[in-house]
Design a protein around this motif. Structure first.
Motif, PDB file in Angstrom:
ATOM      1  N   ALA A   8      43.425  46.063 -26.351  1.00 26.69           N
ATOM      2  CA  ALA A   8      42.338  46.678 -25.917  1.00 26.69           C
ATOM      3  C   ALA A   8      41.096  46.376 -26.742  1.00 26.69           C
ATOM      4  O   ALA A   8      40.092  46.101 -26.560  1.00 26.69           O
ATOM      5  CB  ALA A   8      42.354  48.086 -25.632  1.00 26.69           C
ATOM      6  N   LEU A   9      41.267  46.431 -28.061  1.00 24.55           N
ATOM      7  CA  LEU A   9      40.355  46.515 -29.260  1.00 24.55           C
ATOM      8  C   LEU A   9      39.856  44.950 -28.937  1.00 24.55           C
ATOM      9  O   LEU A   9      38.541  44.539 -29.253  1.00 24.55           O
ATOM     10  CB  LEU A   9      40.857  46.675 -30.478  1.00 24.55           C
ATOM     11  N   TYR A  10      40.593  43.989 -29.071  1.00 21.58           N
ATOM     12  CA  TYR A  10      40.165  42.535 -29.108  1.00 21.58           C
ATOM     13  C   TYR A  10      39.345  42.148 -28.075  1.00 21.58           C
ATOM     14  O   TYR A  10      38.198  41.391 -28.076  1.00 21.58           O
ATOM     15  CB  TYR A  10      41.514  41.698 -29.187  1.00 21.58           C
ATOM     16  N   GLU A  11      39.695  42.649 -26.868  1.00 18.48           N
ATOM     17  CA  GLU A  11      38.938  42.293 -25.735  1.00 18.48           C
ATOM     18  C   GLU A  11      37.941  43.473 -25.306  1.00 18.48           C
ATOM     19  O   GLU A  11      37.152  43.484 -24.403  1.00 18.48           O
ATOM     20  CB  GLU A  11      39.825  42.468 -24.394  1.00 18.48           C
ATOM     21  N   ASN A  12      37.821  44.543 -26.104  1.00 18.96           N
ATOM     22  CA  ASN A  12      36.482  45.497 -26.091  1.00 18.96           C
ATOM     23  C   ASN A  12      36.786  46.130 -24.789  1.00 18.96           C
ATOM     24  O   ASN A  12      35.986  46.390 -23.915  1.00 18.96           O
ATOM     25  CB  ASN A  12      35.398  44.726 -26.341  1.00 18.96           C
ATOM     26  N   ASP A  13      38.114  46.315 -24.217  1.00 23.81           N
ATOM     27  CA  ASP A  13      38.440  47.039 -22.882  1.00 23.81           C
ATOM     28  C   ASP A  13      38.324  48.478 -22.951  1.00 23.81           C
ATOM     29  O   ASP A  13      39.359  48.928 -23.584  1.00 23.81           O
ATOM     30  CB  ASP A  13      39.805  46.463 -22.423  1.00 23.81           C
ATOM     31  N   LYS A  14      37.172  48.857 -22.850  1.00 22.57           N
ATOM     32  CA  LYS A  14      37.069  50.429 -22.844  1.00 22.57           C
ATOM     33  C   LYS A  14      37.955  51.220 -22.156  1.00 22.57           C
ATOM     34  O   LYS A  14      38.198  52.544 -22.426  1.00 22.57           O
ATOM     35  CB  LYS A  14      35.539  50.776 -22.950  1.00 22.57           C
ATOM     36  N   ALA A  15      38.214  50.866 -20.867  1.00 21.78           N
ATOM     37  CA  ALA A  15      38.901  51.627 -19.872  1.00 21.78           C
ATOM     38  C   ALA A  15      40.420  51.892 -20.445  1.00 21.78           C
ATOM     39  O   ALA A  15      40.730  52.892 -20.344  1.00 21.78           O
ATOM     40  CB  ALA A  15      39.051  50.982 -18.573  1.00 21.78           C
ATOM     41  N   SER A  16      40.826  50.822 -21.029  1.00 25.10           N
ATOM     42  CA  SER A  16      42.368  50.732 -21.717  1.00 25.10           C
ATOM     43  C   SER A  16      42.154  51.586 -22.924  1.00 25.10           C
ATOM     44  O   SER A  16      42.941  52.299 -23.146  1.00 25.10           O
ATOM     45  CB  SER A  16      42.786  49.538 -21.883  1.00 25.10           C
ATOM     46  N   LEU A  17      41.127  51.392 -23.748  1.00 22.92           N
ATOM     47  CA  LEU A  17      40.994  52.215 -25.113  1.00 22.92           C
ATOM     48  C   LEU A  17      41.175  53.751 -24.609  1.00 22.92           C
ATOM     49  O   LEU A  17      41.566  54.601 -25.352  1.00 22.92           O
ATOM     50  CB  LEU A  17      39.780  51.928 -25.703  1.00 22.92           C
ATOM     51  N   LYS A  18      40.402  54.244 -23.574  1.00 22.67           N
ATOM     52  CA  LYS A  18      40.122  55.557 -23.036  1.00 22.67           C
ATOM     53  C   LYS A  18      41.654  56.100 -22.623  1.00 22.67           C
ATOM     54  O   LYS A  18      42.106  57.027 -23.262  1.00 22.67           O
ATOM     55  CB  LYS A  18      39.245  55.713 -22.058  1.00 22.67           C
ATOM     56  N   ASP A  64      25.979  66.533 -25.572  1.00 25.92           N
ATOM     57  CA  ASP A  64      26.651  67.854 -25.388  1.00 25.92           C
ATOM     58  C   ASP A  64      28.060  67.278 -24.399  1.00 25.92           C
ATOM     59  O   ASP A  64      27.806  67.071 -23.301  1.00 25.92           O
ATOM     60  CB  ASP A  64      25.869  68.355 -24.391  1.00 25.92           C
ATOM     61  N   PRO A  65      29.115  67.182 -24.949  1.00 33.29           N
ATOM     62  CA  PRO A  65      29.338  67.795 -26.371  1.00 33.29           C
ATOM     63  C   PRO A  65      29.093  66.790 -27.414  1.00 33.29           C
ATOM     64  O   PRO A  65      28.806  65.506 -26.864  1.00 33.29           O
ATOM     65  CB  PRO A  65      30.993  67.788 -26.089  1.00 33.29           C
ATOM     66  N   PRO A  66      29.048  66.969 -28.546  1.00 30.81           N
ATOM     67  CA  PRO A  66      28.601  65.963 -29.735  1.00 30.81           C
ATOM     68  C   PRO A  66      29.890  64.893 -29.769  1.00 30.81           C
ATOM     69  O   PRO A  66      31.055  65.065 -29.352  1.00 30.81           O
ATOM     70  CB  PRO A  66      28.593  66.789 -30.907  1.00 30.81           C
ATOM     71  N   ILE A  67      29.526  63.709 -30.495  1.00 30.46           N
ATOM     72  CA  ILE A  67      30.554  62.715 -30.551  1.00 30.46           C
ATOM     73  C   ILE A  67      30.531  62.294 -31.982  1.00 30.46           C
ATOM     74  O   ILE A  67      29.411  62.157 -32.593  1.00 30.46           O
ATOM     75  CB  ILE A  67      29.884  61.247 -29.786  1.00 30.46           C
ATOM     76  N   LYS A  68      31.614  62.090 -32.281  1.00 29.45           N
ATOM     77  CA  LYS A  68      31.911  61.793 -33.682  1.00 29.45           C
ATOM     78  C   LYS A  68      32.420  60.226 -33.832  1.00 29.45           C
ATOM     79  O   LYS A  68      33.102  59.582 -32.738  1.00 29.45           O
ATOM     80  CB  LYS A  68      33.235  62.288 -34.113  1.00 29.45           C
ATOM     81  N   ILE A  69      31.792  59.349 -34.506  1.00 30.63           N
ATOM     82  CA  ILE A  69      31.954  57.862 -34.605  1.00 30.63           C
ATOM     83  C   ILE A  69      32.872  57.442 -35.776  1.00 30.63           C
ATOM     84  O   ILE A  69      32.784  57.967 -36.703  1.00 30.63           O
ATOM     85  CB  ILE A  69      30.623  57.229 -34.650  1.00 30.63           C
ATOM     86  N   PHE A  70      33.796  56.418 -35.383  1.00 28.71           N
ATOM     87  CA  PHE A  70      34.800  55.953 -36.198  1.00 28.71           C
ATOM     88  C   PHE A  70      34.446  54.606 -36.408  1.00 28.71           C
ATOM     89  O   PHE A  70      34.321  53.759 -35.441  1.00 28.71           O
ATOM     90  CB  PHE A  70      36.142  56.177 -35.914  1.00 28.71           C
ATOM     91  N   GLU A  71      34.266  53.775 -37.510  1.00 29.85           N
ATOM     92  CA  GLU A  71      33.972  52.273 -37.498  1.00 29.85           C
ATOM     93  C   GLU A  71      35.375  52.011 -37.912  1.00 29.85           C
ATOM     94  O   GLU A  71      36.011  52.342 -38.828  1.00 29.85           O
ATOM     95  CB  GLU A  71      33.254  52.038 -38.812  1.00 29.85           C
ATOM     96  N   VAL A  72      35.689  50.928 -37.017  1.00 35.00           N
ATOM     97  CA  VAL A  72      37.043  50.394 -37.151  1.00 35.00           C
ATOM     98  C   VAL A  72      37.149  48.911 -37.459  1.00 35.00           C
ATOM     99  O   VAL A  72      36.289  48.222 -36.733  1.00 35.00           O
ATOM    100  CB  VAL A  72      37.872  50.349 -35.713  1.00 35.00           C
ATOM    101  N   LYS A  73      37.592  48.357 -38.362  1.00 33.56           N
ATOM    102  CA  LYS A  73      37.611  47.019 -38.884  1.00 33.56           C
ATOM    103  C   LYS A  73      38.839  46.316 -38.454  1.00 33.56           C
ATOM    104  O   LYS A  73      39.993  47.031 -38.800  1.00 33.56           O
ATOM    105  CB  LYS A  73      37.332  46.770 -40.306  1.00 33.56           C
ATOM    106  N   ILE A  74      38.937  45.445 -37.462  1.00 34.19           N
ATOM    107  CA  ILE A  74      40.070  44.744 -37.028  1.00 34.19           C
ATOM    108  C   ILE A  74      40.043  43.367 -37.490  1.00 34.19           C
ATOM    109  O   ILE A  74      39.131  42.756 -37.664  1.00 34.19           O
ATOM    110  CB  ILE A  74      40.030  44.816 -35.376  1.00 34.19           C
ATOM    111  N   ASN A  75      41.466  42.851 -37.538  1.00 36.88           N
ATOM    112  CA  ASN A  75      41.722  41.493 -37.731  1.00 36.88           C
ATOM    113  C   ASN A  75      41.880  40.703 -36.624  1.00 36.88           C
ATOM    114  O   ASN A  75      42.685  41.084 -35.962  1.00 36.88           O
ATOM    115  CB  ASN A  75      42.855  41.422 -38.581  1.00 36.88           C
ATOM    116  N   LEU A  76      40.939  39.738 -36.578  1.00 41.25           N
ATOM    117  CA  LEU A  76      41.144  38.965 -35.263  1.00 41.25           C
ATOM    118  C   LEU A  76      42.098  37.640 -35.543  1.00 41.25           C
ATOM    119  O   LEU A  76      42.747  37.395 -36.574  1.00 41.25           O
ATOM    120  CB  LEU A  76      40.021  38.239 -35.116  1.00 41.25           C
TER     121      LEU A  76
END
Length: 100
Positions: A8-18, A64-76
């Motif tokens: 899901a990360l590789y494909e930037n598939d946000k529906a699957s990530l959710k 509303d509500p607030p969003i916390k961001i995480f930076e994720v470095k992935i190995n391709l």
């Protein structure tokens, strides 16, 4: 069939990530400190083989509500890597993946 977190990360598939992240977030006890929640989320994301680093971005997005961001470095595949951002909505009684 459900995709893996790394697929899901590789494909930037946000529906699957959710789907994947919301299942994980439902298992967290969110009583107490928000900082502790964010450290638990960071540790969960860091467990995946495709993830080389996770950073918690200071502050939160004002929404509303607030969003916390995480930076994720992935190995391709190959030797390349890239950094993605994952947003987590912080509700009073639950945490949820956010497309933002």
């Amino acid at each position: 069939m459900e995709k893996s977190f790394c697929e899901a990360l590789y494909e930037n598939d946000k529906a699957s990530l959710k789907i994947i992240l919301d299942k994980k977030l439902d298992t967290l006890d969110i009583k107490g400190s928000s900082k502790r929640h964010f450290e638990l989320i960071k540790a969960e994301i860091a467990k995946y083989d495709c993830v080389s680093a996770v950073e918690i971005v200071p502050g939160m997005l004002r929404s509303d509500p607030p969003i916390k961001i995480f930076e994720v470095k992935i190995n391709l595949p190959g030797k390349a890597s890239k950094t993605l951002e994952i947003g987590i909505q912080v509700f009073p009684d639950k945490l949820r993946f956010n497309y933002y």
